[in-house]
Design a protein around this motif. Structure first.
Motif, PDB file in Angstrom:
ATOM      1  N   TYR A 198      17.367  30.074  -2.976  1.00 30.61           N
ATOM      2  CA  TYR A 198      18.307  30.679  -2.872  1.00 30.61           C
ATOM      3  C   TYR A 198      19.024  29.824  -2.337  1.00 30.61           C
ATOM      4  O   TYR A 198      18.196  28.845  -1.008  1.00 30.61           O
ATOM      5  CB  TYR A 198      17.849  32.640  -1.562  1.00 30.61           C
ATOM      6  N   PRO A 199      20.566  29.505  -2.079  1.00 35.35           N
ATOM      7  CA  PRO A 199      20.770  29.036  -1.154  1.00 35.35           C
ATOM      8  C   PRO A 199      20.820  28.888  -0.382  1.00 35.35           C
ATOM      9  O   PRO A 199      21.353  30.070   0.866  1.00 35.35           O
ATOM     10  CB  PRO A 199      22.281  28.546  -2.065  1.00 35.35           C
ATOM     11  N   ASP A 253      23.136  28.385   2.943  1.00 33.57           N
ATOM     12  CA  ASP A 253      24.372  29.106   3.307  1.00 33.57           C
ATOM     13  C   ASP A 253      24.472  30.842   3.246  1.00 33.57           C
ATOM     14  O   ASP A 253      24.522  31.366   3.603  1.00 33.57           O
ATOM     15  CB  ASP A 253      25.571  29.070   3.174  1.00 33.57           C
ATOM     16  N   SER A 254      23.033  31.126   1.693  1.00 28.07           N
ATOM     17  CA  SER A 254      23.426  32.869   1.753  1.00 28.07           C
ATOM     18  C   SER A 254      22.207  33.342   2.899  1.00 28.07           C
ATOM     19  O   SER A 254      22.547  34.399   2.420  1.00 28.07           O
ATOM     20  CB  SER A 254      22.704  32.762   0.507  1.00 28.07           C
ATOM     21  N   GLY A 313      15.508  28.278   1.660  1.00 31.31           N
ATOM     22  CA  GLY A 313      16.202  27.524   0.574  1.00 31.31           C
ATOM     23  C   GLY A 313      16.393  26.568   0.577  1.00 31.31           C
ATOM     24  O   GLY A 313      15.193  25.983  -0.509  1.00 31.31           O
ATOM     25  N   ASP A 314      17.098  26.034  -0.996  1.00 31.85           N
ATOM     26  CA  ASP A 314      17.750  24.870  -1.915  1.00 31.85           C
ATOM     27  C   ASP A 314      17.746  23.931  -1.547  1.00 31.85           C
ATOM     28  O   ASP A 314      17.613  23.183  -2.027  1.00 31.85           O
ATOM     29  CB  ASP A 314      18.277  25.503  -2.982  1.00 31.85           C
ATOM     30  N   ASP A 315      18.302  23.309  -0.202  1.00 37.42           N
ATOM     31  CA  ASP A 315      18.432  22.021   0.477  1.00 37.42           C
ATOM     32  C   ASP A 315      17.290  21.673   2.048  1.00 37.42           C
ATOM     33  O   ASP A 315      17.731  22.168   2.550  1.00 37.42           O
ATOM     34  CB  ASP A 315      20.250  21.981   0.637  1.00 37.42           C
TER      35      ASP A 315
END
Length: 844
Positions: free
Chosen positions: A476-477, A479-480, A579-581
């Motif tokens: 999931y990103p 910010d989502s 998250g992805d980052d």
């Protein structure tokens, strides 16, 4: 069984032959006595076989049943009849169970401090009871090498798999109905049979010398319809016991569970590493391959469609399985937590609906003693969530499965009372900035109940066959995860089997955001893939095209990706990240810690208590530092990182992909900014003055130095070098990495600024690490752990030595130039010392 039948035939034939010889001998003797009278001949005939009217004692000691199992026997019926007579235990094994395979699972039931934990599994054996003349042999069976018994190679496989004999037992008597044997099993559980006692690693650790038989005994042996449970206390002499050292003894209570396996094994389902699953492997010599090939299949429950529901199932209707999975709640569980544990079990029904089943998994209270006086959590027919009164902060979800097929026979989830403290700490540190319900050291019952439900569902997932999926949270990103709409629909991670604890990304003001994962889309997919029946398939190989089709339908969607636990170099498969980052997620996490820390004293206080010390404050401050350190680890993994993206050969895609240069460079910039620049915000004087007289400098130093040493890890640098060799200028090179680290760690040099105490320690650690890279070697990793860390680098023949030497020389020059413009006295001393340290390394 065939072999045993032949043996019985030969034994019977031999008895007839001996009887015939005796008869002929008597007849010849009678003829030599010159024809006796008819009366004398009748007397001789009558006395020629006196044993016909009285049971004989075998020459080898087999006695009549009543002489062994006397009126004093306390007998119980079950898989075997178990008889106890004056502390001795006898098994009455029917002929139908000789030759049947059984699983023996040995656990530590009760333990002393420092010896594992109650419920810890120490060994699992597949065994078989075989009769050999007047003995019974308990053999250990292995399916690690196999082949179909219809193939010629089956004979060779059997010849190379001679089964070890765990114990030999004299047959004391035939069974009561002449249908089986009676053996004395006392020594099996009261003597030092290592496979059923303290495991070898514990013996080595505590320097065990022998079993003290005088202090060892059988507590009880209890038979049930498909299993026999043995409880026995073992006392060992040890030179280094973990507790009560003055005694020189270790006492543990062991439990050995012998479970009958199905006569016809369930059909295997072959594993695929693209879908995470607990599995087992055998070398199958019967495969049509030109080498010894591995066959890997899933551990899963036997969920089957009723024959009358086949048409409904094919039409897409949900059906109930022949036999659902049922978990019982331990009667020892506090009443208020039982509903939440049950909900955690039944949360998986939404996943089983994807597999075509409704009501596939159920949670129940056990029957009362009045309803069923024989019900026991030890009975292998029942899977139980066991509740332990222990200060261990953990829960675990094991299962017992048939090694022939992977069928899960039963599972007992271990739930330790103090897991609630662990949940409190996680929820507090990760969500208190946005969640008033987490701002305290004791949560409302409903809040703790929801956390218990979360962990219950996670552990149940393990018992269903699912391992940790550490790639899920990366789907999931970032910010989502601040969106209420997104998190309400998809949760905070696609799988509850990740270690994606709670939503530390959500910021104050993000109203309505979900704070924890539920059984998610990946979980539903993996349960479908592992459990949905393929009715027309007759063999595991028949299923494979359908299973592959299900995977390919979701390829390249990160929601359905599996990432294994224990890969230290894949930044997309990490423990406790979101998250992805990692850089962006950790930045949000640090912002929340900066909200929590100033409120820590207030939120850990309990003003209604007449006296309250600062132990909770101390614990929670340690949790803040630990969470900060966790974020640093998430970021560090990007440096020299390699994504592991499981594919099949038919997909024609790369499995291993290096992290791009820009991301690696961002990671070092983040560490320089948030960690290597002294995190002054962590040093709250009000807190530090209340929790200890010494140690805070060391606490911060260890976080900084561990992160630095992790960046300059041998294996990580080896991947950096290999990335440059493969991708050239597109790669983040070792020279760039060293330049960026030096610029961050030694940023005071150009300006001559004062260097604080934390930075001085960090800079010395940097020099020491470069010295190690120049003069040391990568620690030799034992072969059994090599798969976890990957290939080792030959340091002396790699680029590590020359680049480390060049870095020390560059640093030496820059420090020498900075000394004259540094005014702070201690900073100048530090720099002068650093020059001398480097000189000693370069010119020993």
């Amino acid at each position: 069984m065939k072999k045993f039948t032949q043996m019985r035939f030969k034994s019977g034939f031999l008895s007839l032959l001996i009887f015939a010889m005796v008869f002929v001998n008597d007849d010849a003797m009678a003829q030599r006595k010159e024809r006796k009278t008819s009366k004398n001949r009748q007397v001789a005939a009558t006395t020629s076989s006196p044993a016909a009217s009285k049971p004989a004692v075998s020459k080898n000691g087999i006695k009549p049943y009543d002489e062994i199992i006397t009126a004093k026997a306390k007998s119980k019926e079950g898989l075997f009849h178990v008889h106890e007579i004056d502390g001795k235990y006898f098994y009455e094994i029917p002929d139908t169970l000789l030759g049947r395979e059984m699983l023996v699972v040995t656990t530590i039931a009760k333990t002393a401090d420092g010896i594992g934990y109650g419920g810890e599994r120490t060994n699992t054996l597949l065994v078989r009871w075989d009769r050999n003349m007047d003995n019974v042999l308990l053999k250990v069976v292995s399916y690690s090498n196999t082949a179909s018994d219809s193939l010629p190679i089956f004979t060779a496989v059997r010849s190379s798999n001679l089964e070890p004999i765990l114990q030999k037992f004299d047959i004391k008597a035939k069974a009561k109905n002449d249908d089986g044997v009676v053996i004395d099993v006392t020594d099996l559980f009261s003597k030092d049979v290592q496979a059923l006692g303290l495991p070898r690693n514990r013996r080595t650790q505590f320097k065990v010398t022998r079993l003290d038989a005088d202090r060892s005994y059988i507590e009880r042996i209890s038979p049930y319809p498909i299993n026999v449970e043995a409880r026995y206390v073992m006392t060992y002499a040890a030179t280094e016991p973990p507790s009560n050292g003055s005694t020189g003894l270790i006492t543990v209570e062991m439990n050995s569970s012998m479970v009958l396996l199905p006569e016809k094994p369930m059909m295997q389902r072959l594993a695929d590493r693209r879908v995470g699953w607990f599995s087992r492997s055998v070398i199958d010599y019967g495969l049509d391959e030109q080498r010894a090939s591995k066959r890997t299949f899933l551990d899963r429950w036997r969920l089957e469609v009723k024959e009358e529901d086949y048409d409904k199932f094919r039409n897409g209707e949900l059906v109930e399985p022949k036999k659902p999975i049922v978990f019982y709640i331990d009667p020892a569980t506090p009443e208020k937590w039982r509903p939440y544990l049950k909900q955690g079990v039944e949360d998986w029904n939404v996943a089983f609906e994807e597999a075509g089943f409704r009501n596939a998994i159920l949670a129940k209270d056990p029957p009362s003693p009045e309803e069923d006086p024989d019900w026991s959590p030890e009975d292998a027919r029942y899977s139980v969530i066991r509740y332990f009164a222990s200060d261990i902060q953990n829960a675990y979800g094991p299962h017992v499965s048939d090694p022939r097929s992977g069928e899960i026979i039963e599972s007992d989830i271990g739930w330790y009372h103090n897991v609630m403290n662990l949940l409190r700490n996680w929820f507090f540190i990760q969500t208190a900035a946005v969640n008033p319900e987490a701002r305290g050291v004791k949560f409302r019952e409903e809040v703790m109940g929801r956390l218990i439900r979360f962990v219950s569902a996670h552990e149940v997932g393990h018992t269903l066959g699912l391992p940790h999926n550490f790639a899920a949270s990366h789907a999931y990103p970032v910010d989502s995860l601040r969106s209420a709409t997104f998190t309400k629909e998809f949760g905070t991670a696609p799988s509850i089997m990740d270690y994606a604890r709670f939503n530390y990304i959500a910021q104050p003001g993000d109203e309505g955001v979900s704070l924890m994962p539920d059984v998610g889309p990946y979980d539903k997919y993996s349960i479908m893939w592992g459990y949905r029946p393929i009715l027309d398939a007759k063999t595991p190989e028949d299923e494979q095209p359908v299973l592959d089709e299900w995977i390919l339908a979701r390829q390249n969607d990160p929601v359905y990706r599996f990432g294994r636990q224990g890969n230290p170099y894949d930044p997309s498969s990490q423990s406790e990240d979101l998250g992805d980052d990692a850089m962006k997620a950790s930045e949000y996490g640090i912002k929340n810690l900066k909200v929590i820390l100033p409120n820590l004293m207030e939120w850990t206080a309990e003003n209604d208590k007449p006296f309250k010390d600062y132990s909770d404050l101390n614990e929670m401050y340690g949790q803040v530092v630990g969470q900060f350190n966790r974020y640093m680890g998430h970021v560090r993994t990007n440096v020299g990182g390699v994504y592991e993206l499981y594919k099949s050969s038919g997909q024609a895609e790369a499995v291993y992909v290096h992290v791009d240069k820009a991301t690696q460079k961002r990671a070092i910039q983040f560490l320089n900014r948030e960690l290597f620049t002294t995190p002054q915000w962590l040093m709250d004087d009000q807190i530090i003055s209340r929790i200890g007289d010494f140690g805070n400098l060391e606490r911060i130093r260890s976080v900084q130095v561990n992160a630095l040493n992790g960046v300059l890890d041998w294996g990580r640098l080896g991947r950096v070098i290999e990335n440059e060799a493969i991708n050239g200028d597109k790669a983040y090179s070792m020279v760039e990495l060293f330049d960026d680290l030096r610029a961050g760690i030694w940023s005071e040099l150009p300006s001559g600024k004062k260097i604080d105490v934390h930075r001085r320690s960090l800079q010395r650690a940097h020099i020491e690490r470069l010295e190690l890279l120049l003069t040391g070697d990568e620690p030799n990793v034992p072969a059994q752990f090599r798969s976890r860390v990957g290939p080792q680098i030959n340091a002396s023949q790699s680029d590590i030595r020359p680049i480390a030497r060049a870095e020390l020389r560059t640093l030496q020059k820059q420090i020498a130039v900075a000394i004259p413009r540094t005014n702070d006295r201690v900073s100048k001393m530090h720099l002068e010392d650093s020059v001398e340290r480097i000189k000693a390394i370069l010119e020993p």
